[in-house]
Design an enzyme around this catalytic site. Structure first.
Site, PDB file in Angstrom:
ATOM      1  N   TYR A  91      56.567 -34.950   1.327  1.00  0.00           N
ATOM      2  CA  TYR A  91      55.751 -34.056   0.510  1.00  0.00           C
ATOM      3  C   TYR A  91      54.983 -33.070   1.375  1.00  0.00           C
ATOM      4  CZ  TYR A  91      56.318 -36.327  -4.060  1.00  0.00           C
ATOM      5  OH  TYR A  91      56.810 -36.792  -5.248  1.00  0.00           O
ATOM      6  N   GLU A  92      54.466 -33.556   2.475  1.00  0.00           N
ATOM      7  CA  GLU A  92      53.667 -32.705   3.354  1.00  0.00           C
ATOM      8  C   GLU A  92      54.480 -31.527   3.857  1.00  0.00           C
ATOM      9  OE1 GLU A  92      50.689 -33.369   7.196  1.00  0.00           O
ATOM     10  OE2 GLU A  92      51.822 -35.033   6.332  1.00  0.00           O
ATOM     11  N   ASP A 124      47.090 -32.426  -0.596  1.00  0.00           N
ATOM     12  CA  ASP A 124      47.137 -30.975  -0.757  1.00  0.00           C
ATOM     13  C   ASP A 124      46.230 -30.529  -1.888  1.00  0.00           C
ATOM     14  OD1 ASP A 124      48.944 -32.250  -2.666  1.00  0.00           O
ATOM     15  OD2 ASP A 124      49.418 -30.195  -3.285  1.00  0.00           O
ATOM     16  N   GLU A 161      55.345 -49.560  -2.380  1.00  0.00           N
ATOM     17  CA  GLU A 161      55.838 -48.502  -3.259  1.00  0.00           C
ATOM     18  C   GLU A 161      56.328 -49.139  -4.549  1.00  0.00           C
ATOM     19  OE1 GLU A 161      56.705 -45.470  -5.198  1.00  0.00           O
ATOM     20  OE2 GLU A 161      56.072 -44.972  -3.144  1.00  0.00           O
ATOM     21  N   LYS A 215      42.971 -35.189 -14.792  1.00  0.00           N
ATOM     22  CA  LYS A 215      42.093 -35.294 -15.959  1.00  0.00           C
ATOM     23  C   LYS A 215      40.965 -36.288 -15.690  1.00  0.00           C
ATOM     24  CE  LYS A 215      45.730 -34.086 -19.248  1.00  0.00           C
ATOM     25  NZ  LYS A 215      46.520 -34.507 -20.435  1.00  0.00           N
ATOM     26  N   GLU A 260      50.575 -48.620   4.270  1.00  0.00           N
ATOM     27  CA  GLU A 260      50.644 -47.355   3.554  1.00  0.00           C
ATOM     28  C   GLU A 260      50.832 -47.646   2.069  1.00  0.00           C
ATOM     29  OE1 GLU A 260      52.810 -42.968   3.606  1.00  0.00           O
ATOM     30  OE2 GLU A 260      53.937 -44.702   4.328  1.00  0.00           O
ATOM     31  N   ASP A 283      48.819 -39.473  -6.166  1.00  0.00           N
ATOM     32  CA  ASP A 283      48.719 -38.791  -7.448  1.00  0.00           C
ATOM     33  C   ASP A 283      47.263 -38.391  -7.692  1.00  0.00           C
ATOM     34  OD1 ASP A 283      48.723 -38.016 -10.162  1.00  0.00           O
ATOM     35  OD2 ASP A 283      50.336 -39.422 -10.630  1.00  0.00           O
ATOM     36  N   THR A 286      54.765 -36.382   6.064  1.00  0.00           N
ATOM     37  CA  THR A 286      55.534 -37.009   4.995  1.00  0.00           C
ATOM     38  C   THR A 286      56.495 -35.958   4.433  1.00  0.00           C
ATOM     39  OG1 THR A 286      54.142 -36.378   3.122  1.00  0.00           O
ATOM     40  CG2 THR A 286      53.444 -38.298   4.410  1.00  0.00           C
TER      41      THR A 286
END
Length: 215
Positions: free
Chosen positions: A195-196, A154, A69, A122, A44, A118, A193
């Protein structure tokens, strides 16, 4: 919100000697020796607080997991989870994804997870997206002949970008969902996760796909 640097965090990470891999480049091509078996290896990239990968490791003892990470303040939380669960099939790397070719040999990995990376919205930052072709070239090198990428986000624009990049790099796409928790019936197989869970509670759709390396 930026996480404050805490000098003691890295020291704590290094104390988990059974989980933290200090010099991952020393194991390039021979990770099976560190795990002491020949089981498939799933990686991951950007593991965050580690709920996803530690849950998978707990549920699948026949698979080896490696979590990468670069933010030590969140990585320490993932390692604590693994330690609490007494997992023996997971390792952690405090490092940058840009160095994965230093960490893994050709064809050494069976699956890569990219969860809520992330989006770098831009256009001038497109090359920083972990589904940009320059990263996909790296993934193709370390994935074995049947290797896969499992991707969740997302962000609709990132998902569209990723579909195009993966198709252009000749990955075979499957299990594409534009709203995972609306389309999927067997949701028990999908570990969330941190965040999920947050995004679901906000009512956001979760985009998901699987991409298989083509020989």
């Amino acid at each position: 919100m930026r996480l404050r640097k805490r000098p003691w965090v890295k020291e704590e990470i290094m104390q988990y000697t059974s989980y933290t891999v200090v010099n991952p480049e020393n194991h390039k091509g021979v990770w099976h020796k560190l795990f002491q078996n020949n089981n498939p290896i799933y990686v991951e990239l950007g593991t965050g607080r580690g709920r996803f990968i530690t849950s998978h490791a707990q549920n699948n003892p026949e698979i080896n997991y490696i979590a990468i990470e670069q933010k030590q303040e969140v990585l320490v939380q993932a390692i604590r989870k693994a330690n609490h669960l007494e997992l023996s099939n997971i390792k952690f790397i405090l490092g940058n994804v840009n160095r994965i070719l230093d960490f893994f040999g050709q064809g050494e990995i069976s699956r890569i997870y990219l969860n809520f990376i992330d989006p770098w919205p831009k256009k001038r930052h497109a090359k920083r997206r972990l589904t940009h072709q320059r990263f996909l070239d790296m993934y193709k090198h370390i994935l074995n002949d049947n290797g896969e990428i499992h991707f969740k986000t997302d962000n609709e624009l990132l998902f569209e970008f990723s579909l195009n990049e993966l198709s252009g790099q000749k990955f075979r796409l499957s299990n594409i969902s534009l709203n995972l928790y609306r389309d999927e019936h067997n949701l028990a197989q999908h570990i969330q996760t941190e965040y999920e869970e947050k995004f679901i509670n906000q009512g956001k759709p979760i985009y998901r796909l699987e991409a298989k390396k083509e020989s």
